[in-house]
Design a protein around this motif. Structure first.
Motif, PDB file in Angstrom:
ATOM      1  N   TYR A  58      -9.548 -32.723  -8.852  1.00 36.73           N
ATOM      2  CA  TYR A  58      -9.711 -33.928  -9.655  1.00 36.73           C
ATOM      3  C   TYR A  58      -8.360 -34.336 -10.228  1.00 36.73           C
ATOM      4  CZ  TYR A  58     -11.101 -37.197 -13.263  1.00 36.73           C
ATOM      5  OH  TYR A  58     -11.219 -38.315 -14.036  1.00 36.73           O
ATOM      6  N   GLU A  59      -8.048 -35.618 -10.107  1.00 39.60           N
ATOM      7  CA  GLU A  59      -6.821 -36.178 -10.688  1.00 39.60           C
ATOM      8  C   GLU A  59      -7.176 -37.530 -11.286  1.00 39.60           C
ATOM      9  OE1 GLU A  59      -3.625 -36.871 -12.348  1.00 39.60           O
ATOM     10  OE2 GLU A  59      -3.524 -35.027 -11.162  1.00 39.60           O
ATOM     11  N   ASN A  60      -7.212 -37.586 -12.592  1.00 41.70           N
ATOM     12  CA  ASN A  60      -7.615 -38.791 -13.319  1.00 41.70           C
ATOM     13  C   ASN A  60      -6.785 -40.019 -12.956  1.00 41.70           C
ATOM     14  OD1 ASN A  60      -9.202 -40.163 -15.321  1.00 41.70           O
ATOM     15  ND2 ASN A  60      -7.390 -40.117 -16.637  1.00 41.70           N
ATOM     16  N   GLU A  61      -5.497 -39.831 -12.704  1.00 36.55           N
ATOM     17  CA  GLU A  61      -4.608 -40.968 -12.454  1.00 36.55           C
ATOM     18  C   GLU A  61      -4.560 -41.395 -10.990  1.00 36.55           C
ATOM     19  OE1 GLU A  61      -0.835 -40.505 -14.396  1.00 36.55           O
ATOM     20  OE2 GLU A  61      -1.785 -39.666 -16.181  1.00 36.55           O
ATOM     21  N   SER A  62      -5.354 -40.752 -10.132  1.00 37.55           N
ATOM     22  CA  SER A  62      -5.373 -41.153  -8.723  1.00 37.55           C
ATOM     23  C   SER A  62      -6.421 -42.249  -8.516  1.00 37.55           C
ATOM     24  CB  SER A  62      -5.701 -39.940  -7.845  1.00 37.55           C
ATOM     25  OG  SER A  62      -7.023 -39.514  -8.092  1.00 37.55           O
ATOM     26  N   LYS A  63      -6.379 -42.861  -7.350  1.00 40.41           N
ATOM     27  CA  LYS A  63      -7.288 -43.966  -7.044  1.00 40.41           C
ATOM     28  C   LYS A  63      -8.760 -43.539  -7.069  1.00 40.41           C
ATOM     29  CE  LYS A  63      -8.217 -47.530  -3.600  1.00 40.41           C
ATOM     30  NZ  LYS A  63      -7.768 -48.149  -2.351  1.00 40.41           N
ATOM     31  N   TYR A  64      -9.067 -42.375  -6.494  1.00 38.03           N
ATOM     32  CA  TYR A  64     -10.464 -41.951  -6.349  1.00 38.03           C
ATOM     33  C   TYR A  64     -10.895 -40.886  -7.360  1.00 38.03           C
ATOM     34  CZ  TYR A  64     -10.026 -44.425  -1.945  1.00 38.03           C
ATOM     35  OH  TYR A  64      -9.808 -45.383  -0.997  1.00 38.03           O
ATOM     36  N   GLY A  65      -9.959 -40.210  -7.986  1.00 36.29           N
ATOM     37  CA  GLY A  65     -10.280 -39.179  -8.967  1.00 36.29           C
ATOM     38  C   GLY A  65     -10.729 -37.871  -8.358  1.00 36.29           C
ATOM     39  N   HIS A  66     -11.822 -37.880  -7.611  1.00 37.25           N
ATOM     40  CA  HIS A  66     -12.429 -36.676  -7.043  1.00 37.25           C
ATOM     41  C   HIS A  66     -12.102 -36.574  -5.555  1.00 37.25           C
ATOM     42  CE1 HIS A  66     -14.943 -36.389 -10.681  1.00 37.25           C
ATOM     43  NE2 HIS A  66     -14.981 -37.705 -10.594  1.00 37.25           N
ATOM     44  N   TYR A  67     -11.676 -35.378  -5.122  1.00 37.98           N
ATOM     45  CA  TYR A  67     -11.295 -35.161  -3.722  1.00 37.98           C
ATOM     46  C   TYR A  67     -11.965 -33.881  -3.218  1.00 37.98           C
ATOM     47  CZ  TYR A  67      -7.862 -38.765  -4.574  1.00 37.98           C
ATOM     48  OH  TYR A  67      -7.268 -39.956  -4.898  1.00 37.98           O
ATOM     49  N   TRP A  68     -12.580 -33.978  -2.054  1.00 31.94           N
ATOM     50  CA  TRP A  68     -13.336 -32.874  -1.464  1.00 31.94           C
ATOM     51  C   TRP A  68     -12.844 -32.596  -0.043  1.00 31.94           C
ATOM     52  CZ3 TRP A  68     -17.202 -30.542  -4.321  1.00 31.94           C
ATOM     53  CH2 TRP A  68     -17.666 -31.245  -5.443  1.00 31.94           C
ATOM     54  N   THR A  69     -12.824 -31.320   0.316  1.00 33.94           N
ATOM     55  CA  THR A  69     -12.512 -30.911   1.686  1.00 33.94           C
ATOM     56  C   THR A  69     -13.437 -29.771   2.087  1.00 33.94           C
ATOM     57  OG1 THR A  69     -10.162 -31.456   1.339  1.00 33.94           O
ATOM     58  CG2 THR A  69     -10.696 -30.095   3.248  1.00 33.94           C
ATOM     59  N   GLN A  70     -13.997 -29.875   3.278  1.00 29.96           N
ATOM     60  CA  GLN A  70     -14.724 -28.772   3.904  1.00 29.96           C
ATOM     61  C   GLN A  70     -13.907 -28.339   5.115  1.00 29.96           C
ATOM     62  OE1 GLN A  70     -18.405 -30.806   4.940  1.00 29.96           O
ATOM     63  NE2 GLN A  70     -19.539 -29.554   3.474  1.00 29.96           N
ATOM     64  N   LYS A  71     -13.670 -27.045   5.245  1.00 28.22           N
ATOM     65  CA  LYS A  71     -13.033 -26.469   6.442  1.00 28.22           C
ATOM     66  C   LYS A  71     -14.065 -25.581   7.114  1.00 28.22           C
ATOM     67  CE  LYS A  71      -8.640 -27.612   5.456  1.00 28.22           C
ATOM     68  NZ  LYS A  71      -7.913 -28.603   6.179  1.00 28.22           N
ATOM     69  N   PHE A  72     -14.263 -25.809   8.390  1.00 29.09           N
ATOM     70  CA  PHE A  72     -15.212 -25.042   9.181  1.00 29.09           C
ATOM     71  C   PHE A  72     -14.454 -24.224  10.215  1.00 29.09           C
ATOM     72  CE2 PHE A  72     -17.182 -29.060   7.968  1.00 29.09           C
ATOM     73  CZ  PHE A  72     -18.386 -28.648   7.425  1.00 29.09           C
ATOM     74  N   GLY A  73     -14.972 -23.053  10.569  1.00 32.87           N
ATOM     75  CA  GLY A  73     -14.299 -22.282  11.596  1.00 32.87           C
ATOM     76  C   GLY A  73     -15.130 -21.175  12.193  1.00 32.87           C
ATOM     77  N   ARG A  74     -14.648 -20.724  13.327  1.00 38.51           N
ATOM     78  CA  ARG A  74     -15.087 -19.478  13.949  1.00 38.51           C
ATOM     79  C   ARG A  74     -13.808 -18.763  14.350  1.00 38.51           C
ATOM     80  NH1 ARG A  74     -18.188 -20.674  18.689  1.00 38.51           N
ATOM     81  NH2 ARG A  74     -16.325 -20.340  19.927  1.00 38.51           N
ATOM     82  N   GLN A  75     -13.678 -17.531  13.906  1.00 38.13           N
ATOM     83  CA  GLN A  75     -12.432 -16.810  14.112  1.00 38.13           C
ATOM     84  C   GLN A  75     -12.191 -16.469  15.572  1.00 38.13           C
ATOM     85  OE1 GLN A  75     -11.362 -13.780  11.240  1.00 38.13           O
ATOM     86  NE2 GLN A  75     -12.958 -14.526   9.864  1.00 38.13           N
ATOM     87  N   GLN A  76     -10.910 -16.362  15.899  1.00 40.01           N
ATOM     88  CA  GLN A  76     -10.479 -15.972  17.236  1.00 40.01           C
ATOM     89  C   GLN A  76     -11.159 -14.658  17.605  1.00 40.01           C
ATOM     90  OE1 GLN A  76      -9.199 -17.808  19.246  1.00 40.01           O
ATOM     91  NE2 GLN A  76      -7.297 -17.155  20.146  1.00 40.01           N
ATOM     92  N   GLY A  77     -11.672 -14.561  18.820  1.00 39.09           N
ATOM     93  CA  GLY A  77     -12.309 -13.340  19.294  1.00 39.09           C
ATOM     94  C   GLY A  77     -13.792 -13.231  18.983  1.00 39.09           C
ATOM     95  N   VAL A  78     -14.306 -14.125  18.155  1.00 41.93           N
ATOM     96  CA  VAL A  78     -15.736 -14.109  17.810  1.00 41.93           C
ATOM     97  C   VAL A  78     -16.452 -15.038  18.788  1.00 41.93           C
ATOM     98  CG1 VAL A  78     -17.470 -14.694  16.069  1.00 41.93           C
ATOM     99  CG2 VAL A  78     -15.315 -13.609  15.378  1.00 41.93           C
ATOM    100  N   THR A  79     -17.419 -14.488  19.507  1.00 43.39           N
ATOM    101  CA  THR A  79     -18.170 -15.311  20.450  1.00 43.39           C
ATOM    102  C   THR A  79     -19.542 -15.681  19.904  1.00 43.39           C
ATOM    103  OG1 THR A  79     -18.924 -13.313  21.594  1.00 43.39           O
ATOM    104  CG2 THR A  79     -16.996 -14.419  22.512  1.00 43.39           C
ATOM    105  N   VAL A  80     -20.099 -14.829  19.058  1.00 39.02           N
ATOM    106  CA  VAL A  80     -21.390 -15.075  18.424  1.00 39.02           C
ATOM    107  C   VAL A  80     -21.221 -14.827  16.934  1.00 39.02           C
ATOM    108  CG1 VAL A  80     -23.806 -14.366  18.268  1.00 39.02           C
ATOM    109  CG2 VAL A  80     -22.657 -14.354  20.487  1.00 39.02           C
TER     110      VAL A  80
END
Length: 181
Positions: free
Chosen positions: A154-176
């Protein structure tokens, strides 16, 4: 008198989060007040997004995603960067991509994805917006992913104020994806 002042000043710096001690050498160092010496971990809002993601996945008979601290670090860092520099993009102003941020956090992947959003003040609102977007929904329901990290800033002085990020992954070598239970 000078010694008491010096100790008081060091105590103040520790409280304000702009002075720290290197873990291995014991040497003191200064750093930006924007940096975090001891990250407190995910907020309840960031964890709530994980719960909401897994509720959506359960509806579709998909296995739940598990929390990954490396993905969390990359997600939080990107949300903070967008908030502090007042932009919304999968690429930083310097051109750094979401995949580069994931790798820089130490997460070696064979599948990855990212959702970003700005302006939503609650986990429920941001999830509703993501689920209403076909591209974001596809990431949330992607069966190739095993893990997630969520970052909020959250940054009060920014245009949108609230910022969200989702990072998704499956690690190298993982097949299931492993069974999270």
């Amino acid at each position: 008198m000078k010694k008491n002042f010096a100790y008081g000043f060091i105590f103040f710096l520790l409280l304000t989060g702009i002075w720290g001690v290197h873990k291995e050498s014991g040497e003191g160092f200064f750093f930006s007040s924007k940096a975090s010496f001891a990250d407190p971990g995910p907020t309840s809002g960031e964890r709530k997004v994980l719960d909401l993601v897994n509720q959506e996945r359960e509806i579709e008979n998909l296995p739940p995603l598990t929390w990954n601290n490396k993905l969390f670090a990359a997600a939080r860092s990107h949300s903070e960067d967008m908030a502090q520099r007042d932009y919304i993009s999968h690429e930083s102003p310097e051109g750094e991509t979401f995949n580069e941020r994931i790798l820089a956090a130490g997460y070696d992947y064979n599948a990855s994805g990212e959702n970003i959003a700005a302006g939503q003040s609650s986990p429920e609102t941001v999830m509703s917006n993501w689920m209403s977007s076909p591209e974001h929904r596809a990431n949330i329901l992607n069966n190739s992913f095993c893990e997630i990290g969520v970052g909020y800033a959250y940054e009060n002085e920014s245009k949108y104020g609230h910022y969200w990020t989702q990072k998704f992954g499956r690690q190298q070598g993982v097949t299931v994806c492993p069974d999270p239970s």
